[in-house]
Design a protein around this motif. Structure first.
Motif, PDB file in Angstrom:
ATOM      1  N   GLU A 105     -16.804  -8.493   8.515  1.00  0.00           N
ATOM      2  CA  GLU A 105     -16.171  -9.810   7.135  1.00  0.00           C
ATOM      3  C   GLU A 105     -16.009 -10.875   8.306  1.00  0.00           C
ATOM      4  OE1 GLU A 105     -15.445 -10.048   4.403  1.00  0.00           O
ATOM      5  OE2 GLU A 105     -17.330  -8.917   4.042  1.00  0.00           O
ATOM      6  N   SER A 106     -15.319 -10.760   9.875  1.00  0.00           N
ATOM      7  CA  SER A 106     -15.410 -11.615  10.735  1.00  0.00           C
ATOM      8  C   SER A 106     -16.180 -13.021  11.177  1.00  0.00           C
ATOM      9  CB  SER A 106     -14.058 -11.406  11.391  1.00  0.00           C
ATOM     10  OG  SER A 106     -12.698 -10.891  11.950  1.00  0.00           O
ATOM     11  N   GLU A 107     -17.615 -12.535  10.979  1.00  0.00           N
ATOM     12  CA  GLU A 107     -18.000 -13.203  10.708  1.00  0.00           C
ATOM     13  C   GLU A 107     -19.026 -14.274  10.730  1.00  0.00           C
ATOM     14  OE1 GLU A 107     -21.785 -11.031  12.632  1.00  0.00           O
ATOM     15  OE2 GLU A 107     -22.818 -13.103  12.377  1.00  0.00           O
ATOM     16  N   VAL A 108     -18.277 -15.344  10.874  1.00  0.00           N
ATOM     17  CA  VAL A 108     -18.800 -16.622  10.153  1.00  0.00           C
ATOM     18  C   VAL A 108     -20.328 -16.727   8.997  1.00  0.00           C
ATOM     19  CG1 VAL A 108     -17.338 -18.118   9.756  1.00  0.00           C
ATOM     20  CG2 VAL A 108     -19.297 -18.457  11.406  1.00  0.00           C
ATOM     21  N   ASP A 109     -20.824 -16.761   8.329  1.00  0.00           N
ATOM     22  CA  ASP A 109     -21.399 -17.016   7.418  1.00  0.00           C
ATOM     23  C   ASP A 109     -22.513 -18.106   7.646  1.00  0.00           C
ATOM     24  OD1 ASP A 109     -23.800 -17.474   5.317  1.00  0.00           O
ATOM     25  OD2 ASP A 109     -23.294 -15.645   4.165  1.00  0.00           O
ATOM     26  N   MET A 110     -24.044 -17.995   9.056  1.00  0.00           N
ATOM     27  CA  MET A 110     -24.177 -18.903   8.806  1.00  0.00           C
ATOM     28  C   MET A 110     -25.263 -19.522   7.983  1.00  0.00           C
ATOM     29  SD  MET A 110     -26.689 -18.957  12.686  1.00  0.00           S
ATOM     30  CE  MET A 110     -27.510 -20.302  13.468  1.00  0.00           C
ATOM     31  N   ALA A 111     -24.702 -20.726   7.778  1.00  0.00           N
ATOM     32  CA  ALA A 111     -25.946 -21.367   6.177  1.00  0.00           C
ATOM     33  C   ALA A 111     -25.736 -22.534   6.689  1.00  0.00           C
ATOM     34  CB  ALA A 111     -24.856 -21.043   4.990  1.00  0.00           C
ATOM     35  N   LEU A 112     -27.149 -22.505   7.372  1.00  0.00           N
ATOM     36  CA  LEU A 112     -27.701 -23.657   7.579  1.00  0.00           C
ATOM     37  C   LEU A 112     -29.365 -24.052   6.115  1.00  0.00           C
ATOM     38  CD1 LEU A 112     -27.595 -23.567  11.179  1.00  0.00           C
ATOM     39  CD2 LEU A 112     -26.135 -24.702   9.935  1.00  0.00           C
ATOM     40  N   GLY A 113     -29.054 -24.018   5.439  1.00  0.00           N
ATOM     41  CA  GLY A 113     -29.837 -24.219   4.704  1.00  0.00           C
ATOM     42  C   GLY A 113     -29.206 -24.095   3.297  1.00  0.00           C
ATOM     43  N   ASN A 114     -30.043 -24.907   1.784  1.00  0.00           N
ATOM     44  CA  ASN A 114     -29.463 -25.087   1.091  1.00  0.00           C
ATOM     45  C   ASN A 114     -30.096 -23.543  -0.253  1.00  0.00           C
ATOM     46  OD1 ASN A 114     -28.158 -28.184  -0.163  1.00  0.00           O
ATOM     47  ND2 ASN A 114     -30.192 -27.657   1.560  1.00  0.00           N
ATOM     48  N   GLY A 115     -30.886 -22.820   0.572  1.00  0.00           N
ATOM     49  CA  GLY A 115     -31.475 -21.449  -0.878  1.00  0.00           C
ATOM     50  C   GLY A 115     -32.673 -20.890  -0.331  1.00  0.00           C
ATOM     51  N   GLY A 116     -33.444 -21.238  -0.857  1.00  0.00           N
ATOM     52  CA  GLY A 116     -34.566 -20.163  -0.839  1.00  0.00           C
ATOM     53  C   GLY A 116     -35.444 -20.318  -0.081  1.00  0.00           C
ATOM     54  N   LEU A 117     -35.889 -21.676   0.677  1.00  0.00           N
ATOM     55  CA  LEU A 117     -36.602 -22.618   1.776  1.00  0.00           C
ATOM     56  C   LEU A 117     -35.820 -21.765   2.632  1.00  0.00           C
ATOM     57  CD1 LEU A 117     -38.947 -24.233   2.230  1.00  0.00           C
ATOM     58  CD2 LEU A 117     -37.081 -25.914   2.967  1.00  0.00           C
ATOM     59  N   GLY A 118     -34.691 -21.802   3.344  1.00  0.00           N
ATOM     60  CA  GLY A 118     -33.910 -21.368   4.704  1.00  0.00           C
ATOM     61  C   GLY A 118     -34.217 -20.242   4.414  1.00  0.00           C
ATOM     62  N   ARG A 119     -33.142 -19.777   3.477  1.00  0.00           N
ATOM     63  CA  ARG A 119     -33.455 -17.868   3.390  1.00  0.00           C
ATOM     64  C   ARG A 119     -34.893 -17.278   4.051  1.00  0.00           C
ATOM     65  NH1 ARG A 119     -31.120 -14.028   5.691  1.00  0.00           N
ATOM     66  NH2 ARG A 119     -32.934 -12.708   6.053  1.00  0.00           N
ATOM     67  N   LEU A 120     -36.290 -17.908   3.171  1.00  0.00           N
ATOM     68  CA  LEU A 120     -37.187 -17.009   3.679  1.00  0.00           C
ATOM     69  C   LEU A 120     -37.487 -17.459   5.547  1.00  0.00           C
ATOM     70  CD1 LEU A 120     -39.921 -16.101   2.047  1.00  0.00           C
ATOM     71  CD2 LEU A 120     -40.502 -18.428   2.292  1.00  0.00           C
ATOM     72  N   ALA A 121     -36.897 -18.433   5.876  1.00  0.00           N
ATOM     73  CA  ALA A 121     -37.759 -18.765   6.886  1.00  0.00           C
ATOM     74  C   ALA A 121     -36.932 -17.768   7.909  1.00  0.00           C
ATOM     75  CB  ALA A 121     -36.779 -20.202   7.475  1.00  0.00           C
ATOM     76  N   SER A 122     -35.480 -17.126   7.189  1.00  0.00           N
ATOM     77  CA  SER A 122     -34.458 -16.329   8.468  1.00  0.00           C
ATOM     78  C   SER A 122     -34.937 -14.776   8.080  1.00  0.00           C
ATOM     79  CB  SER A 122     -33.041 -16.413   8.083  1.00  0.00           C
ATOM     80  OG  SER A 122     -32.370 -17.182   8.502  1.00  0.00           O
ATOM     81  N   CYS A 123     -35.476 -13.997   6.678  1.00  0.00           N
ATOM     82  CA  CYS A 123     -36.622 -13.296   6.787  1.00  0.00           C
ATOM     83  C   CYS A 123     -37.931 -13.119   7.823  1.00  0.00           C
ATOM     84  CB  CYS A 123     -36.795 -13.318   5.254  1.00  0.00           C
ATOM     85  SG  CYS A 123     -35.781 -12.654   4.143  1.00  0.00           S
ATOM     86  N   PHE A 124     -38.214 -14.101   8.394  1.00  0.00           N
ATOM     87  CA  PHE A 124     -39.430 -14.406   8.543  1.00  0.00           C
ATOM     88  C   PHE A 124     -39.162 -14.666  10.012  1.00  0.00           C
ATOM     89  CE2 PHE A 124     -42.782 -16.535   5.634  1.00  0.00           C
ATOM     90  CZ  PHE A 124     -42.445 -15.713   4.893  1.00  0.00           C
ATOM     91  N   MET A 125     -37.902 -15.088  10.623  1.00  0.00           N
ATOM     92  CA  MET A 125     -38.072 -15.074  12.060  1.00  0.00           C
ATOM     93  C   MET A 125     -37.834 -13.426  12.219  1.00  0.00           C
ATOM     94  SD  MET A 125     -37.933 -17.386  13.763  1.00  0.00           S
ATOM     95  CE  MET A 125     -39.436 -18.260  12.689  1.00  0.00           C
ATOM     96  N   ASP A 126     -37.115 -12.827  11.095  1.00  0.00           N
ATOM     97  CA  ASP A 126     -36.211 -10.378  11.400  1.00  0.00           C
ATOM     98  C   ASP A 126     -37.487 -10.255  10.838  1.00  0.00           C
ATOM     99  OD1 ASP A 126     -34.638  -8.581  11.331  1.00  0.00           O
ATOM    100  OD2 ASP A 126     -35.894  -8.097   9.802  1.00  0.00           O
ATOM    101  N   ALA A 127     -38.576 -10.603  10.308  1.00  0.00           N
ATOM    102  CA  ALA A 127     -39.903  -9.840  10.087  1.00  0.00           C
ATOM    103  C   ALA A 127     -41.004 -10.083  11.603  1.00  0.00           C
ATOM    104  CB  ALA A 127     -40.830 -10.542   9.198  1.00  0.00           C
ATOM    105  N   LEU A 128     -41.039 -11.288  11.914  1.00  0.00           N
ATOM    106  CA  LEU A 128     -42.108 -11.699  13.640  1.00  0.00           C
ATOM    107  C   LEU A 128     -41.549 -10.242  14.259  1.00  0.00           C
ATOM    108  CD1 LEU A 128     -42.323 -15.918  12.857  1.00  0.00           C
ATOM    109  CD2 LEU A 128     -44.432 -14.345  13.451  1.00  0.00           C
ATOM    110  N   ALA A 129     -39.799 -11.288  14.471  1.00  0.00           N
ATOM    111  CA  ALA A 129     -39.635 -10.150  16.097  1.00  0.00           C
ATOM    112  C   ALA A 129     -39.762  -8.531  15.216  1.00  0.00           C
ATOM    113  CB  ALA A 129     -38.287 -10.320  15.723  1.00  0.00           C
TER     114      ALA A 129
END
Ligand code: 26V
Length: 802
Positions: A105-129
């Motif tokens: 809970e001490s970690e700040v939520d890295m929120a460099l996006g507005n919504g679906g588009l940005g979250r999809l990019a991060s899901c894809f990063m995790d999936a690519l790796a």
């Protein structure tokens, strides 16, 4: 990546002492967190190095995913899970009297996006790796993330999100990899006898400094890179910016995510951001490529560049600029390489989101890029002359009426254009991008979105994950499609009970959070009905609200009515300048106040609007949801991804036939989802013939009349202004999103939901069917399809160890 509990504890204590000169018992949560990050990072740093070295050694084709938004959320637990360290660290921390949950809970939520588009990019990063694929992220390191949302008197207030105050513990600044980005000034082309030389005059030089974050693959010794760029002043330019204000003007380039676009300054800043991260990324890619002396006319065989929505569409022109001006390639060859290298995803058909920039602004931001776009446009029109009629060419060309159409640039300059759900792609092909589909049918394809099952089930919902393990083993953790095996257990009453129990436990946790966060008490035995997404008219939070008001008025008429208790839970941010969306927020909050404080209603109905919706809050809400609301007007939601996250966690979906809901329905079957509302064809028909009259629904349906009147007659307090705005939007402006048209069928399907909830065993069975089919929306598979069908990249075959 192996570690024992003993080693971990030893390592943790050692680092805590080194970093902070503290014992465990004296350390503050943030110190514990930072220590833990440092242990975790050292656990994957060697693998990170080996991963990129192996790309070079094996001469592997890599993809670079350009996105102006990334929404990774917190990384601690997800990294621990992917490294295979989660349980050991959890136990080790307990051994020291600490809790992973609390530290996280001490970690700040890295929120460099507005919504679906940005979250999809991060899901894809995790999936690519996790697929072991050579994939890199490229974006902007905003100093301020997405605003923090507070409610004051029911109104949304935006506060700055200074996420970097404690530093970002995951990223590594790589100053030695900085590149210079040129902006502004003038450009002249001079024939120096050998080639046309681009001479820049009076341009600003901005130093782009990369911050790299390791993206850890799931238990596969593979760590990719997400590279985010920061704007700084190069030493050579320091005299140009003598005052602090001067310096700030440059450094502010990367300050805010989505600058205010209601004024010229804000819009030009956004355009500069787009060029900045595009140019920095392309320069760093080509520089890296050249280091190994490979021929440039083969570059498309070695790298793929993905344009995530139109924001990085200048990739096309920047890549051309490098090949033409720096490498002196001839136009045709450069163009061939560019088109082969680039691919583009469209994420919305909403007209206002299709980017257009005035030529004059581009001239100011980067005159050479404008020249190149003009030349691409000229050649495009020339090429089509005689083949297509004049109107076709004018409709599809990049520059028209002094505006540069970014989607046209992306489509013309790439070999692949995809939509994000079957319906969405169909709409692109047959409607929005019909001309381009006619021109380049082979370029169009669908890639239905996906989500990372690791974050959204394994990390967010450990209790359900364990229940699944007990039923079908753990193979689904590596291949989410295997969740399908749960279908063999639909008759297993014990399992159904356990699924119900996991849900109830998660609801109790969420109820405690709600109490702490808002003071509202909710019963975990009520139906938890959830709508979590950006606040937008087309997503129709208003339809949900009208239904709530109806339920309330019904209960006022007859307090003893036999109803299935429900808690309606909202999470949504409105864009700061989106007035109508903010009016809806105010109304939801006032309806919530009215209902929650009405003693006659008791536990039958509660409304909770949680502040500051984001990835971390979603991780709390989704595991506790019984019902997910996916109620956009058919044709408007490109795909949606919260629909997938909610079904994965055993929520049943109330849905229109929009976006990926259709595919969800096809997988789970009509008996396991609650479908209502206009279909795509009906919506398109209304939009074509303009024969929808919202007022008729008000006049002819007494329920609608009564509910709408409550917004303007004082029944709902404190919404004198906003109540009228909503009333007018429906009745005077004729209800652009068919809220009233769909109301009756929505009410009906909600009644079916309440009825179904009475039979717990059957309800749990429906949940199980949803969980079993959610694996088809794993981002691992989605990304694999991008890899095979668009990028032509392959997994890392021979990992280099040590
Ligand atoms: C949205 C906003 C929101 C407010 C402020 C600024 C701004 C700028 C651009 C946009 C458009 C973003 C496009 C987007 O996020 N589309 C969503 O993409 C998801 C992933 O493909 C998809 O699931 C959603 O249906 C789609 O709306």
């Amino acid at each position: 990546m192996k570690i024992t509990q003993e080693r971990f504890v030893h390592e943790f204590k050692k680092r805590l002492a080194e970093k902070f000169a503290l014992d465990v018992k004296d350390a503050a949560p943030i110190e514990l967190y930072q220590t833990l990050v440092s242990v975790v990072k050292s656990g994957y740093s060697e693998i990170w190095r080996n991963t990129w070295k192996s790309y070079v050694k094996n001469d592997q084709k890599q993809v670079y995913y350009f996105s102006i938004e990334f929404l990774p959320g917190r990384l601690l637990k997800s990294n621990l899970l992917n490294m295979g360290w989660y349980d050991v660290v959890d136990k080790g921390l307990k051994q020291m009297g600490l809790s992973l949950d609390k530290i996280s809970e001490s970690e700040v939520d890295m929120a460099l996006g507005n919504g679906g588009l940005g979250r999809l990019a991060s899901c894809f990063m995790d999936a690519l790796a996790s697929d072991g694929l050579p994939g890199n992220g490229n974006g902007i390191r905003y100093k301020y993330g997405l605003f923090k949302q507070k409610f004051v008197d029911g109104y949304q207030i935006e506060l700055p999100n200074e996420w970097l105050t404690d530093g970002n513990n995951w990223a590594v600044a790589r100053k030695s990899k900085a590149v210079d980005v040129l902006m502004g000034g003038q450009v002249h082309l001079i024939d120096n006898g050998k080639y046309l030389e681009a001479i820049y005059e009076g341009a600003d030089v901005i130093k782009a400094v990369p911050y790299d974050t390791g993206i850890v693959g799931y238990r596969n010794d593979h760590v990719n890179t997400m590279r985010l760029w920061d704007a700084q002043i190069p030493a050579s330019e320091e005299v140009k910016y003598p005052t602090i204000e001067d310096r700030r003007r440059v450094e502010d380039l990367t300050s805010v995510l989505y600058p205010d676009d209601s004024n010229y300054e804000g819009r030009i800043l956004r355009l500069k951001q787009e060029y900045f991260f595009t140019s920095a990324g392309i320069q760093s890619i080509t520089r890296h490529y050249k280091k190994y002396d490979r021929p440039l006319n083969e570059i498309s065989e070695h790298i793929a560049i993905h344009i995530n929505d139109t924001h990085p569409a200048m990739c096309v022109a920047e890549f051309m600029r490098i090949l033409l001006d720096k490498e002196h390639m001839d136009w045709d060859e450069a163009w061939q390489q560019t088109v082969k290298t680039m691919s583009y995803t469209n994420h919305t058909i909403m007209a206002e989101a299709l980017e257009k920039w005035p030529v004059e602004m581009l001239a100011k931001v980067q005159p050479r890029i404008l020249q190149i776009i003009q030349e691409i446009d000229r050649r495009y029109a020339l090429e089509l002359e005689g083949k297509k009629d004049h109107d076709f060419i004018e409709r599809t060309r990049i520059i028209k009426d002094g505006m540069v159409k970014m989607a046209h640039l992306a489509i013309i300059g790439s070999h692949s254009t995809n939509g994000v759900a079957k319906l969405h792609t169909e709409l692109l092909e047959n409607d929005v991008l019909r001309d381009f589909y006619e021109l380049y049918p082979e370029r169009f394809n669908n890639k239905t979105n996906g989500i990372t099952v690791r974050r959204w089930l394994q990390v967010a919902n450990p209790e359900l994950a364990k229940t699944i393990d007990q039923a079908i083993g753990t193979a689904w953790r590596f291949d989410a499609k295997k969740l399908h095996e749960l279908k063999n257990h639909v008759g297993d009453k014990k399992l159904l009970e356990k699924i119900g129990k996991a849900k109830l436990d998660n609801k109790k946790k969420l109820a405690a959070f709600i109490k702490e966060d808002t003071g509202i008490e909710v019963s975990p035995h009520a139906i938890f009905d959830v709508q979590i997404k950006r606040l937008h008219a087309y997503k129709r939070q208003l339809l949900n609200l009208l239904h709530i008001v109806k339920l309330y008025l019904d209960l006022k008429d007859d307090p003893n009515r036999d109803v299935e208790p429900r808690v309606f839970i909202f999470g949504a941010k409105a864009a700061p300048s989106y007035h109508y969306a903010k009016a809806i927020i105010k109304c939801i909050n006032e309806v919530a106040n009215m209902i929650n404080n009405d003693k006659t209603i008791n536990d039958k109905l509660k409304v909770v609007f949680l502040e500051n919706y984001g990835v971390s809050l979603a991780e709390k809400i989704i595991p506790a949801a019984d019902v997910g609301e996916q109620i956009s007007t058919a044709t408007k939601e490109a795909s949606g991804t919260s629909n997938m996250k909610l079904m994965l966690n055993g929520a049943l979906t109330v849905a229109t036939l929009d976006g990926a809901n259709i595919e969800i329905k096809d997988y789970v079957g009509e008996d396991n989802i609650f479908i209502f509302g206009l279909t795509k064809d009906e919506v398109l028909e209304y939009e074509k013939n303009h024969h929808y009259r919202a007022a008729e629904y008000y006049d002819n349906d007494p329920v609608i009349k009564r509910v709408l009147d409550a917004f303007v007659d004082g029944t709902i307090p404190n919404i004198e202004v906003e109540g009228h705005e909503i009333y007018d939007s429906l009745l005077r402006v004729n209800d652009e999103y068919f809220v009233l048209r769909d109301f009756a069928s929505y009410v009906q399907v909600q009644e079916a939901v309440s009825e179904a909830y009475k039979d717990k065993q059957n309800w749990n069975k429906m949940c199980l069917v949803n969980i079993a089919n959610a694996g088809y929306f794993s981002a691992d598979d989605t990304v694999e399809k991008y890899a095979k069908e668009i990028w032509n990249i392959k997994p890392n075959a021979t990992e280099m160890k040590g």
